[in-house]
Motif scaffolding. Sequence first.
Motif, PDB file in Angstrom:
ATOM      1  N   PHE A 125      56.205 -40.504 -88.435  1.00  0.00           N
ATOM      2  CA  PHE A 125      54.876 -41.098 -88.435  1.00  0.00           C
ATOM      3  C   PHE A 125      54.604 -41.526 -86.994  1.00  0.00           C
ATOM      4  O   PHE A 125      55.471 -42.135 -86.360  1.00  0.00           O
ATOM      5  CB  PHE A 125      54.802 -42.318 -89.347  1.00  0.00           C
ATOM      6  CG  PHE A 125      54.915 -42.019 -90.824  1.00  0.00           C
ATOM      7  CD1 PHE A 125      55.205 -40.746 -91.299  1.00  0.00           C
ATOM      8  CD2 PHE A 125      54.732 -43.021 -91.750  1.00  0.00           C
ATOM      9  CE1 PHE A 125      55.316 -40.477 -92.659  1.00  0.00           C
ATOM     10  CE2 PHE A 125      54.838 -42.784 -93.114  1.00  0.00           C
ATOM     11  CZ  PHE A 125      55.130 -41.506 -93.565  1.00  0.00           C
ATOM     12  N   ALA A 176      50.006 -34.559 -85.329  1.00  0.00           N
ATOM     13  CA  ALA A 176      49.896 -34.372 -86.780  1.00  0.00           C
ATOM     14  C   ALA A 176      49.232 -33.040 -87.102  1.00  0.00           C
ATOM     15  O   ALA A 176      49.641 -32.332 -88.029  1.00  0.00           O
ATOM     16  CB  ALA A 176      49.113 -35.528 -87.401  1.00  0.00           C
ATOM     17  N   ASN A 182      54.375 -36.042 -89.413  1.00  0.00           N
ATOM     18  CA  ASN A 182      53.819 -35.975 -90.762  1.00  0.00           C
ATOM     19  C   ASN A 182      52.489 -36.696 -90.885  1.00  0.00           C
ATOM     20  O   ASN A 182      51.598 -36.251 -91.614  1.00  0.00           O
ATOM     21  CB  ASN A 182      54.802 -36.579 -91.774  1.00  0.00           C
ATOM     22  CG  ASN A 182      56.110 -35.826 -91.828  1.00  0.00           C
ATOM     23  OD1 ASN A 182      56.972 -36.034 -90.985  1.00  0.00           O
ATOM     24  ND2 ASN A 182      56.265 -34.950 -92.803  1.00  0.00           N
ATOM     25  N   ARG A 183      52.364 -37.824 -90.168  1.00  0.00           N
ATOM     26  CA  ARG A 183      51.141 -38.608 -90.229  1.00  0.00           C
ATOM     27  C   ARG A 183      50.830 -39.200 -88.864  1.00  0.00           C
ATOM     28  O   ARG A 183      51.744 -39.576 -88.118  1.00  0.00           O
ATOM     29  CB  ARG A 183      51.268 -39.777 -91.219  1.00  0.00           C
ATOM     30  CG  ARG A 183      51.527 -39.403 -92.655  1.00  0.00           C
ATOM     31  CD  ARG A 183      51.529 -40.654 -93.537  1.00  0.00           C
ATOM     32  NE  ARG A 183      51.999 -40.347 -94.874  1.00  0.00           N
ATOM     33  CZ  ARG A 183      52.086 -41.237 -95.850  1.00  0.00           C
ATOM     34  NH1 ARG A 183      51.745 -42.505 -95.624  1.00  0.00           N
ATOM     35  NH2 ARG A 183      52.517 -40.893 -97.059  1.00  0.00           N
ATOM     36  N   VAL A 185      48.814 -42.466 -87.523  1.00  0.00           N
ATOM     37  CA  VAL A 185      48.380 -43.735 -88.097  1.00  0.00           C
ATOM     38  C   VAL A 185      47.810 -44.607 -86.989  1.00  0.00           C
ATOM     39  O   VAL A 185      48.335 -44.615 -85.867  1.00  0.00           O
ATOM     40  CB  VAL A 185      49.578 -44.453 -88.770  1.00  0.00           C
ATOM     41  CG1 VAL A 185      49.133 -45.743 -89.429  1.00  0.00           C
ATOM     42  CG2 VAL A 185      50.261 -43.534 -89.781  1.00  0.00           C
ATOM     43  N   GLU A 193      52.584 -48.959 -92.535  1.00  0.00           N
ATOM     44  CA  GLU A 193      52.528 -47.724 -93.322  1.00  0.00           C
ATOM     45  C   GLU A 193      53.897 -47.058 -93.409  1.00  0.00           C
ATOM     46  O   GLU A 193      54.280 -46.552 -94.471  1.00  0.00           O
ATOM     47  CB  GLU A 193      51.498 -46.760 -92.727  1.00  0.00           C
ATOM     48  CG  GLU A 193      51.274 -45.540 -93.586  1.00  0.00           C
ATOM     49  CD  GLU A 193      49.905 -44.905 -93.400  1.00  0.00           C
ATOM     50  OE1 GLU A 193      49.780 -43.711 -93.715  1.00  0.00           O
ATOM     51  OE2 GLU A 193      48.969 -45.593 -92.957  1.00  0.00           O
ATOM     52  N   TYR A 197      56.027 -46.614 -96.922  1.00  0.00           N
ATOM     53  CA  TYR A 197      56.542 -45.340 -97.409  1.00  0.00           C
ATOM     54  C   TYR A 197      58.046 -45.437 -97.663  1.00  0.00           C
ATOM     55  O   TYR A 197      58.557 -44.982 -98.701  1.00  0.00           O
ATOM     56  CB  TYR A 197      56.238 -44.239 -96.396  1.00  0.00           C
ATOM     57  CG  TYR A 197      56.663 -42.860 -96.844  1.00  0.00           C
ATOM     58  CD1 TYR A 197      55.789 -42.030 -97.548  1.00  0.00           C
ATOM     59  CD2 TYR A 197      57.943 -42.378 -96.569  1.00  0.00           C
ATOM     60  CE1 TYR A 197      56.183 -40.772 -97.965  1.00  0.00           C
ATOM     61  CE2 TYR A 197      58.345 -41.123 -96.986  1.00  0.00           C
ATOM     62  CZ  TYR A 197      57.455 -40.313 -97.675  1.00  0.00           C
ATOM     63  OH  TYR A 197      57.854 -39.073 -98.099  1.00  0.00           O
TER      64      TYR A 197
END
Length: 280
Positions: A125, A176, A182-183, A185, A193, A197
Motif C-alpha cells: 500500500f 497502483a 496494490n493500493r 492511499v 488503511e 487490512y
Amino acid sequence: MTDVVLFQVDDGVAVITFNRPDRLNAWTPQLQTRYFDLLDECAGREDVRAIVLTGAGRGFCAGADMQHLAELIAGNGEEANAEPVSADSRPVTYALSIPKPIIAAINGPCAGLGLVHAVMCDLRFAATSAKITTAFSRRGLVAEHGISWMLPRLVGPARALDLLLSGRIVLGREAAELGLVNRAVEDERLMDETLGYARMLATECSPASMAMMKGQVYRDLERTLPESLKQANELMGESFSGPDFTEGVRSFTERRAPDFAPLAAAGALGAGARGSGATT
C-alpha cells in the motif's frame, strides 16, 4: 543507542518500522540483520498473524546508505568489490519465506534497495505522494537482488524495463496503475488503511490457510499448471480434514466471527510452510 528497527504487536498485527528517519531510513547491514531477526520473531509468535512494514518519519527506505557505499568506493582491490549490503547470510528474498502475510506501507521515498525489500513483501500500500524509483541505472548499477525476477511478475516485462532502464520516479497513484502497489492511499490514511487490512487478515482468515497460500503462490511461479494443480488437490484434501475447515464452515453457518488456531498450533496444513517462498 536508538534501535534501527522498531517493533510492536497489537491485535494480531506486528508493525516493523525502519528507524533511521534522519537518513530516510537508508539501508545498512545493521538494519538488515535487525529486520530479518524480527521477521524470524514474527514467524515464531502465535500472537502475530500479519505483519506491516513501514518507515519512520517521511520516508520508507531511500535505498542503500550512500555513506556506506562511498566507503566501499574509497576502498581498493577486493574491498571495492565487496557485497555492499550486509554480511548477513539470509538472502534479500528472506521475507518471501516467512509464513505470514507481510504488507509494506510505503509512506514516502522508496528507492533502490528499499524498493527491492518492498517488492519482497506480499502486498504493498503506498501513500499517493510517495516517490518510488528503482534508481539503479542512475547509479551505474544493475537490477540488483532479484528485482529483475520479481518486478516483471508484478507489472509485466515492458513496464519493468521502463522502471529499470529509466530509473524514473513514479508517485503512489501511478504505482497502483502500473500494478507495482496494490493500493494508493491518501497520505494521512495510509497507516489506518494498511492496519485495517492487516487486522482483517488477523481476525477473519485462517493463519494456516494464509501460510499455505503464500507458499503455493511463490512456488507456483516456477511450476507448470499441471504441477500446481496436483499439489493444490493434495493440499485441498488435507485441508478438508483440518480443524480450520470445520471452524470456517461452522462460523459461517452460525453467522459469527471465526476462531482459527494460531499457526504454530494449526497442525499439518501449517507445517512446512516456512521456507516455502521463492528465492532468486
